[in-house]
Design an enzyme around this catalytic site. Sequence first.
Site, PDB file in Angstrom:
ATOM      1  N   CYS A  57      -8.521  -2.712   3.361  1.00 53.35           N
ATOM      2  CA  CYS A  57      -8.442  -3.189   4.745  1.00 53.35           C
ATOM      3  C   CYS A  57      -9.846  -3.314   5.348  1.00 53.35           C
ATOM      4  CB  CYS A  57      -7.588  -2.232   5.584  1.00 53.35           C
ATOM      5  SG  CYS A  57      -5.821  -2.577   5.492  1.00 53.35           S
ATOM      6  N   HIS A 116      -2.869  -6.250   5.905  1.00 52.96           N
ATOM      7  CA  HIS A 116      -2.381  -5.349   4.865  1.00 52.96           C
ATOM      8  C   HIS A 116      -0.941  -5.679   4.449  1.00 52.96           C
ATOM      9  CE1 HIS A 116      -2.376  -1.479   2.721  1.00 52.96           C
ATOM     10  NE2 HIS A 116      -1.136  -1.328   3.149  1.00 52.96           N
ATOM     11  N   SER A 164      -2.022  -0.753  -7.684  1.00 49.86           N
ATOM     12  CA  SER A 164      -2.050   0.522  -6.968  1.00 49.86           C
ATOM     13  C   SER A 164      -2.031   0.327  -5.460  1.00 49.86           C
ATOM     14  CB  SER A 164      -3.307   1.291  -7.374  1.00 49.86           C
ATOM     15  OG  SER A 164      -4.442   0.455  -7.231  1.00 49.86           O
ATOM     16  N   HIS A 167      -1.955  -4.111  -0.465  1.00 53.06           N
ATOM     17  CA  HIS A 167      -2.797  -5.075   0.255  1.00 53.06           C
ATOM     18  C   HIS A 167      -2.957  -6.333  -0.618  1.00 53.06           C
ATOM     19  CE1 HIS A 167      -5.954  -5.651   3.455  1.00 53.06           C
ATOM     20  NE2 HIS A 167      -6.101  -6.716   2.668  1.00 53.06           N
ATOM     21  N   HIS A 169      -4.256  -8.871  -2.830  1.00 55.06           N
ATOM     22  CA  HIS A 169      -5.562  -9.021  -3.483  1.00 55.06           C
ATOM     23  C   HIS A 169      -5.386  -9.423  -4.938  1.00 55.06           C
ATOM     24  CE1 HIS A 169      -4.444  -5.007  -4.938  1.00 55.06           C
ATOM     25  NE2 HIS A 169      -5.376  -5.129  -5.857  1.00 55.06           N
ATOM     26  N   GLN A 171      -7.870 -10.214  -8.788  1.00 58.39           N
ATOM     27  CA  GLN A 171      -9.045  -9.726  -9.512  1.00 58.39           C
ATOM     28  C   GLN A 171      -9.650 -10.840 -10.347  1.00 58.39           C
ATOM     29  OE1 GLN A 171      -8.867  -5.831 -11.443  1.00 58.39           O
ATOM     30  NE2 GLN A 171      -6.713  -5.708 -10.850  1.00 58.39           N
TER      31      GLN A 171
HETATM   32 ZN   LIG Z   1      -5.007  -2.801   3.385  1.00 56.40          ZN
END
Ligand SMILES: [Zn+2]
Length: 351
Positions: A57, A116, A164, A167, A169, A171
Site C-alpha cells: 500500500c 488494496h 502472500s 493487494h 500486483h 511480478q
Molecule cells: Zn495493500
Amino acid sequence: MRCRVFEPNDHSHRRHNPLLDEWVLVSPHRTKRPWQGQVETPPPELRQPYDAECYLCPGNMRVGGLHNPDYADTFVFDNDFAALQRDTPDGETNDGLLRSASERGICRVICFSPRHDLTLGEMALPDIERVVQVWQSQFRELSAHPDIGYVQIFENRGAMMGSSNPHPHGQIWATAHVPTVVQREDATQRAYWDAHGQTLLGAYVAQEIDAAERIVYANEHFVALVPYWATWPFEVMIVPRRAQPDITTLTVAEQQALADVLKRTVTRYDNLFQTLFPYSLGLHQAPSKQRETAHWHWHLHIYPPLLRSATVRKFMVGYELMAEAQRDITPEQAAQRLRELSDVHYREQVR
Ligand SMILES: [Zn+2]
Ligand SMILES: [Zn+2]
C-alpha cells in the site's frame, strides 16, 4: 458387436499441444461421476481500500526499511526477497553427469493500483491500460540490459497460488538464460514458421475463429479462448490477432483492447464461482537478445486451479505427475461456461 463411433465429448482421448509438443489426456465421461468431496463456502471478503499492515500500500514501509511512495496509479520496485540477484558471479561446474551454471537476474514487483481492495477485473479500463504500459516499459528496459536474456512478466493471484498479499500486483523475473518453457515454445514456433511461412498461433487463432466453440471473448485486436489442448479446467490463452514478437510494438488501440480483454476475462473468472478466482497469469514473448523473431507470436496464458467451486481445485497428481496432464471437463464445455457468464463483476452487481 456394436459399432461405436468416436465422440470426443464422451470418449477419452489425447490432445496435442503444438506449443509445447506434448499431449494431454481428456476424460469427459468422468464429469458424470458423482462428486463426494466436500464443498465449502469461502469466508466473507473483508474490503478495505487501504491496509496499514500491507507492504504494497502507498506510504507503507516494506521489510528492509524502505517506504513506498504515495503512488497514484502503478508502482514498480526491485523485489526485497528476490529469487535472483544481479551480481551473481559467472561460473559453472561440470562433474560427469552433475552439471550446473550460475544464473543472474532481476526480480521486480509491479503494484497495479494504490487500492488494496481492487482486482484486475474491477479496475477501470484506463488503469488497466496503465498496467499494460508499465509491462511495455519494463519489458523494454529489462530486455536492453546486457545481462538479461529473457523477461518473464506474471501475476500470481490468491493464496491458493501462493500469493502472500491480496493487494493487486504482479511480478517480473528477468533472467540471463531463456527458461525451459519459453525455449520449447521458441522451437515449436520456429519449426512451424519454417514449414508454413506463418506463425503457429496465427494459424491456430484462424482455426479457432472458424470453429467458434472454444472462444470466450474476442475484440478487434485480441481473442480469449480455452485452448484445444488446455490442461487446467478453465485455462485461457489471450492471443493478439496481429503477430508480433513482444508487446513493445502495441498500438494505442491494441493497448486499450488488451485492457478490455483482460478485464472481461478476469471478471468472468470471478463470476464463475462468485469468488476472487485464483490464477497464474503470464506473458510469453520473444527472448530479449534473439535476432530472428519472425516466428514469435507473443501471447498470454492464464492457469487457474479451480474446478467446481470456490474451494474445490484441480490437483496435478498421480497420473499427471507420473505420465501426462489429464482433464475431465472438456475445453469446449469450459469455454461455453465462461462465455455465458456476465462480464459485470459480481462485486459490482451487489453494490
Ligand atoms: Zn495493500
Ligand atoms: Zn506460451
